[in-house]
Structures are given as C-alpha cells and as structure tokens.
Design an enzyme around this catalytic site. Structure first.
Site, PDB file in Angstrom:
ATOM      1  N   ARG A   9       0.874  -1.185   0.000  1.00 24.38           N
ATOM      2  CA  ARG A   9       0.000   0.000   0.000  1.00 24.38           C
ATOM      3  C   ARG A   9       0.900   1.220   0.000  1.00 24.38           C
ATOM      4  O   ARG A   9       1.699   1.412   0.928  1.00 24.38           O
ATOM      5  CB  ARG A   9      -0.896   0.000   1.235  1.00 24.38           C
ATOM      6  CG  ARG A   9      -1.584   1.356   1.475  1.00 24.38           C
ATOM      7  CD  ARG A   9      -2.664   1.293   2.517  1.00 24.38           C
ATOM      8  NE  ARG A   9      -3.785   0.510   2.026  1.00 24.38           N
ATOM      9  CZ  ARG A   9      -4.940   0.363   2.689  1.00 24.38           C
ATOM     10  NH1 ARG A   9      -5.099   0.939   3.867  1.00 24.38           N
ATOM     11  NH2 ARG A   9      -5.911  -0.362   2.179  1.00 24.38           N
TER      12      ARG A   9
ATOM     13  N   HIS B 252      -7.652   0.925  -6.045  1.00 23.34           N
ATOM     14  CA  HIS B 252      -7.758   0.025  -4.878  1.00 23.34           C
ATOM     15  C   HIS B 252      -8.371  -1.285  -5.377  1.00 23.34           C
ATOM     16  O   HIS B 252      -9.495  -1.645  -5.021  1.00 23.34           O
ATOM     17  CB  HIS B 252      -8.632   0.685  -3.805  1.00 23.34           C
ATOM     18  CG  HIS B 252      -8.537   0.024  -2.456  1.00 23.34           C
ATOM     19  ND1 HIS B 252      -7.699  -1.036  -2.183  1.00 23.34           N
ATOM     20  CD2 HIS B 252      -9.201   0.284  -1.289  1.00 23.34           C
ATOM     21  CE1 HIS B 252      -7.845  -1.393  -0.926  1.00 23.34           C
ATOM     22  NE2 HIS B 252      -8.748  -0.612  -0.360  1.00 23.34           N
TER      23      HIS B 252
ATOM     24  N   GLN C 153      -9.917  -4.180  -3.087  1.00 20.77           N
ATOM     25  CA  GLN C 153     -11.238  -3.856  -2.550  1.00 20.77           C
ATOM     26  C   GLN C 153     -12.332  -4.218  -3.557  1.00 20.77           C
ATOM     27  O   GLN C 153     -13.394  -4.720  -3.190  1.00 20.77           O
ATOM     28  CB  GLN C 153     -11.309  -2.361  -2.219  1.00 20.77           C
ATOM     29  CG  GLN C 153     -12.653  -1.932  -1.663  1.00 20.77           C
ATOM     30  CD  GLN C 153     -12.921  -2.472  -0.277  1.00 20.77           C
ATOM     31  OE1 GLN C 153     -12.105  -2.318   0.611  1.00 20.77           O
ATOM     32  NE2 GLN C 153     -14.067  -3.105  -0.085  1.00 20.77           N
TER      33      GLN C 153
ATOM     34  N   ASP D  70     -17.675   6.351  -0.436  1.00 23.66           N
ATOM     35  CA  ASP D  70     -16.367   6.243   0.222  1.00 23.66           C
ATOM     36  C   ASP D  70     -16.109   7.608   0.860  1.00 23.66           C
ATOM     37  O   ASP D  70     -16.781   8.597   0.532  1.00 23.66           O
ATOM     38  CB  ASP D  70     -15.290   5.894  -0.823  1.00 23.66           C
ATOM     39  CG  ASP D  70     -13.889   5.761  -0.225  1.00 23.66           C
ATOM     40  OD1 ASP D  70     -13.767   5.509   0.990  1.00 23.66           O
ATOM     41  OD2 ASP D  70     -12.908   5.928  -0.983  1.00 23.66           O
TER      42      ASP D  70
ATOM     43  N   CYS E  78     -16.327   0.900   1.445  1.00 26.39           N
ATOM     44  CA  CYS E  78     -15.097   0.132   1.703  1.00 26.39           C
ATOM     45  C   CYS E  78     -14.602   0.306   3.127  1.00 26.39           C
ATOM     46  O   CYS E  78     -13.771  -0.477   3.577  1.00 26.39           O
ATOM     47  CB  CYS E  78     -14.027   0.507   0.691  1.00 26.39           C
ATOM     48  SG  CYS E  78     -13.475   2.224   0.797  1.00 26.39           S
TER      49      CYS E  78
ATOM     50  N   ARG F 216     -12.906  -9.206   1.863  1.00 28.20           N
ATOM     51  CA  ARG F 216     -11.498  -8.856   1.574  1.00 28.20           C
ATOM     52  C   ARG F 216     -10.621 -10.090   1.764  1.00 28.20           C
ATOM     53  O   ARG F 216      -9.714 -10.358   0.974  1.00 28.20           O
ATOM     54  CB  ARG F 216     -11.015  -7.732   2.509  1.00 28.20           C
ATOM     55  CG  ARG F 216     -11.718  -6.390   2.329  1.00 28.20           C
ATOM     56  CD  ARG F 216     -11.382  -5.726   1.013  1.00 28.20           C
ATOM     57  NE  ARG F 216      -9.945  -5.550   0.826  1.00 28.20           N
ATOM     58  CZ  ARG F 216      -9.212  -4.554   1.374  1.00 28.20           C
ATOM     59  NH1 ARG F 216      -9.798  -3.641   2.108  1.00 28.20           N
ATOM     60  NH2 ARG F 216      -7.923  -4.464   1.153  1.00 28.20           N
TER      61      ARG F 216
HETATM   62  N1  NVA Z   1     -10.333   6.359  -0.836  1.00 30.19           N
HETATM   63  C1  NVA Z   1      -9.901   5.889   0.471  1.00 30.19           C
HETATM   64  C2  NVA Z   1     -10.045   4.414   0.583  1.00 30.19           C
HETATM   65  C3  NVA Z   1      -9.734   3.879   1.955  1.00 30.19           C
HETATM   66  C4  NVA Z   1      -9.755   2.363   2.039  1.00 30.19           C
HETATM   67  C5  NVA Z   1      -8.477   6.307   0.706  1.00 30.19           C
HETATM   68  O1  NVA Z   1      -7.656   6.213  -0.211  1.00 30.19           O
HETATM   69  O2  NVA Z   1      -8.171   6.752   1.816  1.00 30.19           O
END
Ligand code: NVA
Length: 308
Positions: A101, A128, A131, A224, A264, A292
């Site tokens: 990540r 992502h 997800q 989100d 998410c 997940r």
């Molecule tokens: N769009 C959010 C997703 C978190 C899982 C982020 O990047 O923080």
C-alpha cells in the site's frame, strides 16, 4: 512471465471471473488452497494507515499456508532510504509475493518491474483493486450475478475507489456510473479505458455529475470517504461541494427498492453516508469487509498458479 495485480484491468474478464469463483470456494472451505505451504513468505508493506487490509492479508497468507512478513513502511522508507528498484530486488530474493500500500502508482509499477515475484496493489492514490474484488464477490453473493447490474458510486469520483469501480465493473460487464462534483471527476484515461472494456463486455461506464441521475434505478449504491489518505489537508474545502452526494435515505430512495449499499470503510457517519443507511437493512458493508479475506486469498492463489 510474472503476473501482477497493480490495477483492476490487469485481470481480463475471464480471469476476473476465475478469481471470483475461487473466492467463493475459499469462503466455504478456507484452507483448501495452500500455495505458500512451507511456509513461504509474503511481504506486506504499508506506507499508509490500514486495518482491514493488514488484517485480511496477514490472516489470508497464513490460511494459504504461508508466513505473512509485515515490513514496516515507516522503517523501510522505500524510495527514500533506498530506491524502489533496489528494495524490489532485495524483497524478491526473500519472498514469494509482495503486497504494498503506497502513494503514487508509478511506485508500485516500479516494484513490479524489479521484484521478480507477483506484486499486489493494496491501495495506491490511483486504484484500490483488491477492494473491488471483495466488492464484486459481495455483489454476486447478494444479487446472484454481476453482468447487467447498475452500480452508482457517489462522492470523490477522482479517487482510487472511483477509478477501481470504473475498471472492475466494466470488466465484469456491469453498468457503472461514478458521480461527484465538477472538479472531482475521474481521470480521463481511466474513464476511457473503462469505456473501451465495457464495449467488449456489454457493460457501460460513465461520469454523471447529478447524484440523483446516477442513483436512479441502481442495483448497488456505493460511497467512500470524501477525504482519502494523503488529502487530509483538503478536508475543509472538500466538505461543501460533496454534500449533495451524501448517501442518505432520500437519495437512496431513487435506487431500486432492493438496492444494496456498500462502503469500503472507514466510514464517516453523517458525512458521506447517513448512520441509518450504513446501519440499515440495505447495507452489506460487513459482508464486504469479510470478503477482503476471501477475495485476496483467491487472488494470491490465482497469481501463484499463473506464473510462467
Ligand atoms: N479512498 C480511500 C479508501 C480507503 C480504504 C483512501 O484512499 O483513503
């Protein structure tokens, strides 16, 4: 050839369906795939905060017979203390796969170019995709199918989640509408790629500014956070333009009566989603979070099987 999962369209429609079928199988028999028996190690690295992703990948690698090697991103400081390429070369000598990540997509692209083992995107600023595998598994569980369904994503349509919804749902032959205020629309390249894929899968992909138009007759309504990791400094200026995109009961009323609601997580009740929606009967967010684990295990097992 080493296969990676850096963005949603790294899997073809057929391959995506294979991974989702395996995810379903692994959900009912959790220990039936053992690609990391030995145990072989999988490096799991976070340059940004995490709960679900760390928990699901560590549990998942263990259930696949392997050793989940948590590498502290704040100690490794990949790209600062040593280059992404050198870090990749070292990790690739020690582990069977790398899960990362991080921020820029170019960082994970470089990791994949030099690691020599499968690299999995556990969230970047741009995508992502893990997800979305969980999300598609969840939709299929609740709706029985994917192709032909309409998905509306509301909120920051320029975000990683919006981009992944565009690519993953187009790949699955769905009709995907991402909706956010002017100035927060999807990247033009990502939208064009989603439209091209949708043309091949009989789906569709679009950016719709009007939130009511986006939600009307949708089978799945998704949102989100309006403030993604890395954009915390913009929290104030981001709140006002997003208000009409908050998923509350009146907005959800435009979707199909049996629409499901997804997020998410982490969720901010009273911001992008009303408490009575996320905690209400149409919400499937806990199934989504659980998936997940199953979807990522399926992805890792599939990637390990498809190295040539
Ligand atoms: N769009 C959010 C997703 C978190 C899982 C982020 O990047 O923080």
């Amino acid at each position: 050839m080493t296969r990676h999962f850096l963005r949603d369209d790294d899997l073809s429609p057929v391959e995506q369906a294979e991974v989702l079928a395996l995810a379903k199988a692994l959900k009912s028999a959790r220990h039936q795939a053992r690609p990391f028996e030995g145990p072989r190690a999988v490096a799991i690295i976070f340059d940004k905060p995490t709960l679900r992703t760390q928990a699901s990948f560590t549990a998942g690698v263990a259930e696949l017979g392997g050793y989940p090697m948590l590498v502290d991103g704040s100690l490794a400081r990949i790209g600062v203390r040593e280059s992404v390429a050198d870090s990749a070369r070292v990790l690739g000598r020690m582990v069977s796969a790398v899960v990362w990540r991080t921020y820029g997509q170019e960082r994970i692209d470089e990791m994949a170019a030099y690691a020599g083992v499968p690299v999995v995107n556990a969230l970047t600023d741009r995508f992502h995709p893990c997800q979305l595998l969980a999300d598609l598994q969840t939709i299929e569980e609740h709706k029985g199918t994917l192709a032909g369904l309409t998905v509306a994503f509301l909120g920051d349509a320029a975000s990683n989640m919006s981009h992944s919804f565009l690519l993953a749902c187009a790949t699955a032959g769905m009709h995907v509408r991402v909706s956010g205020p002017d100035g927060f629309g999807p990247d033009a390249d990502v939208l064009a790629t989603a439209e091209r894929i949708a043309g091949e899968t009989a789906g569709s992909a679009s950016y719709v500014v009007d939130p009511v138009a986006a939600v009307t007759d949708a089978d799945v309504v998704v949102t989100d956070t309006w403030v993604s990791m890395g954009t915390e400094g913009e929290a104030e200026e981001r709140s006002r333009p997003f208000l009409p995109y908050a998923v509350d009961t009146p907005l959800l009323g435009h979707a199909k009566a049996d629409a499901i609601v997804m997020h998410c997580l982490p969720a901010y009740r009273g911001k992008e989603i009303a408490a009575d929606v996320i905690d209400g009967p149409q919400s499937v967010v806990w199934d989504e979070a659980e998936n997940r684990l199953h979807a990522q295990k399926a992805l890792l097992a599939w990637l390990m099987e498809h190295q040539t």
